[in-house]
Write an enzyme that holds these catalytic residues in place. Structure first.
Site, mmCIF file in Angstrom:
data_model
loop_
_atom_site.group_PDB
_atom_site.id
_atom_site.type_symbol
_atom_site.label_atom_id
_atom_site.label_comp_id
_atom_site.label_asym_id
_atom_site.label_seq_id
_atom_site.Cartn_x
_atom_site.Cartn_y
_atom_site.Cartn_z
ATOM 1 N N ALA A 148 27.096 -18.000 15.640
ATOM 2 C CA ALA A 148 26.295 -17.531 16.765
ATOM 3 C C ALA A 148 27.239 -17.151 17.891
ATOM 4 O O ALA A 148 28.369 -17.635 17.956
ATOM 5 C CB ALA A 148 25.370 -18.649 17.209
ATOM 6 N N GLY B 279 26.655 -19.925 12.209
ATOM 7 C CA GLY B 279 25.612 -18.969 11.834
ATOM 8 C C GLY B 279 26.105 -17.933 10.836
ATOM 9 O O GLY B 279 25.309 -17.377 10.067
ATOM 10 N N GLU C 247 25.723 -19.541 7.589
ATOM 11 C CA GLU C 247 24.277 -19.605 7.327
ATOM 12 C C GLU C 247 23.732 -18.239 6.926
ATOM 13 O O GLU C 247 22.888 -18.135 6.033
ATOM 14 C CB GLU C 247 23.566 -20.146 8.569
ATOM 15 C CG GLU C 247 23.951 -21.596 8.827
ATOM 16 C CD GLU C 247 23.445 -22.108 10.162
ATOM 17 O OE1 GLU C 247 23.830 -21.537 11.208
ATOM 18 O OE2 GLU C 247 22.655 -23.059 10.162
ATOM 19 N N GLU D 2 29.606 -26.454 14.049
ATOM 20 C CA GLU D 2 28.758 -26.674 15.221
ATOM 21 C C GLU D 2 28.962 -28.044 15.862
ATOM 22 O O GLU D 2 28.825 -28.205 17.080
ATOM 23 C CB GLU D 2 27.273 -26.512 14.854
ATOM 24 C CG GLU D 2 26.859 -25.091 14.541
ATOM 25 C CD GLU D 2 26.983 -24.699 13.073
ATOM 26 O OE1 GLU D 2 27.722 -25.372 12.323
ATOM 27 O OE2 GLU D 2 26.343 -23.714 12.681
#
Ligand code: CO8
Length: 260
Positions: free
Chosen positions: A66, A111, A114, A134
């Site tokens: 992210a 992310g 992911e 994270e």
């Protein structure tokens, strides 16, 4: 297509190629990237001529997660009100019935890891690195990392990776079951496109059914998954493509698929 700013989209026959294109930020997944990915995937899904997609990253990363600068500025209230992060699942997974491949060219972190695990299969460069860092930012994976990584590699290794933020190299990721195939970095796109073209040349309804059935293995109890598989098998028995595929085999000729 020129209207995209953070991604590039091209087609090669029946294959859509989406390239995350913020190399200066290691393709960090900002909300602008998400909006453009949603548009690109919707166009891919809607175009009957497009049968498989490949997602990759420009530069040395697939996606380093992210966009931390954006995440840092988002409050809990904003996240909750918008059901933040839910659109990755609804638009890039649930809404996309056709298969897509993540061609992971470098860092796939947070992310980015992911996103790769949302793909139907991952082909990785030997230089790729996967991780869920994270925890080092005071948070946890938010778009499927705890769930998909645990399903892919088992609870023990997922727990270790997510609690420590350690990265896996491509060989470890393949051994652990995250990655279908590892190839030399300079051959990554050729390998991903070759696989995508192979899938794109398969009978379209059987491809959809195969994808649906294999995903059900992660979501359904075995008995229910077996029923779904049988029902899809029954459904395909009524298609013109199944009749054509079997006739072509018996007549020793190449099948011509109609997608019905
Ligand atoms: N967000 C924003 N910018 C980033 C990110 C990121 N995730 N990663 C790298 N960048 C930027 C850097 O700030 C830097 O910019 P600048 O040149 O302006 O300083 C540029 O990209 C290059 O990065 P580095 O200089 O750090 O490159 P290195 O080769 O030294 O290091 C690393 C590469 C190890 C990958 C390092 O960049 C790094 O650790 N990045 C962050 C990885 C990370 O923590 N990812 C997890 C983010 S949180 C997350 O993903 C939550 C998931 C749930 C929500 C998902 C929504 C999409």
């Amino acid at each position: 297509m020129s209207e995209y700013r953070t991604i590039k989209v091209a087609t090669d026959g029946g294959v859509t190629i989406v390239t995350l294109n913020r190399p200066e930020a290691l393709n960090a997944l900002s909300s602008a990237v998400l909006e453009e990915l949603i548009a690109a995937f919707a166009a891919f899904q809607a175009d009957d001529g497009q049968r498989c997609a490949v997602v990759t990253g420009e530069g040395k990363a697939f996606a380093a997660g992210a966009d931390i600068k954006e995440l840092a500025a988002t409050s809990a209230a904003q996240f909750y009100a918008a059901d933040g992060l839910s659109r990755w699942q609804s638009h890039l997974v649930r809404a996309v019935r056709k298969p897509w491949i993540a061609a992971v060219n470098g860092f796939a972190l947070g992310g980015g890891c992911e996103l790769a695990m949302m793909a139907d299969l991952i082909i990785a460069a030997d230089t790729a690195r996967f991780g869920q860092p994270e925890i080092k930012l005071g948070t946890i994976p938010g778009m499927g990392g705890t769930q998909r990584l645990a399903r892919a590699v088992g609870q023990a290794r997922a727990m270790e990776l997510i609690l420590t933020g350690r990265m896996m190299d491509a060989a470890e990721a393949q051994g652990a079951g995250v990655v279908a195939r590892v190839v030399p970095a300079d051959g990554l796109m050729d390998a991903a496109l070759e696989t995508a073209r192979t899938i794109a040349a398969m009978p379209p309804l059987a491809v959809l059914a195969a994808k649906e059935a294999v995903h059900a293995a992660a979501n359904l109890p075995l008995e229910d998954g077996l029923v779904l598989e049988r029902r899809l098998f029954h459904l395909l028995a009524g298609t013109e493509d199944k009749a054509e595929g079997m006739a072509a085999f018996i007549e020793k000729r190449t099948a011509e698929w109609k997608g019905r």
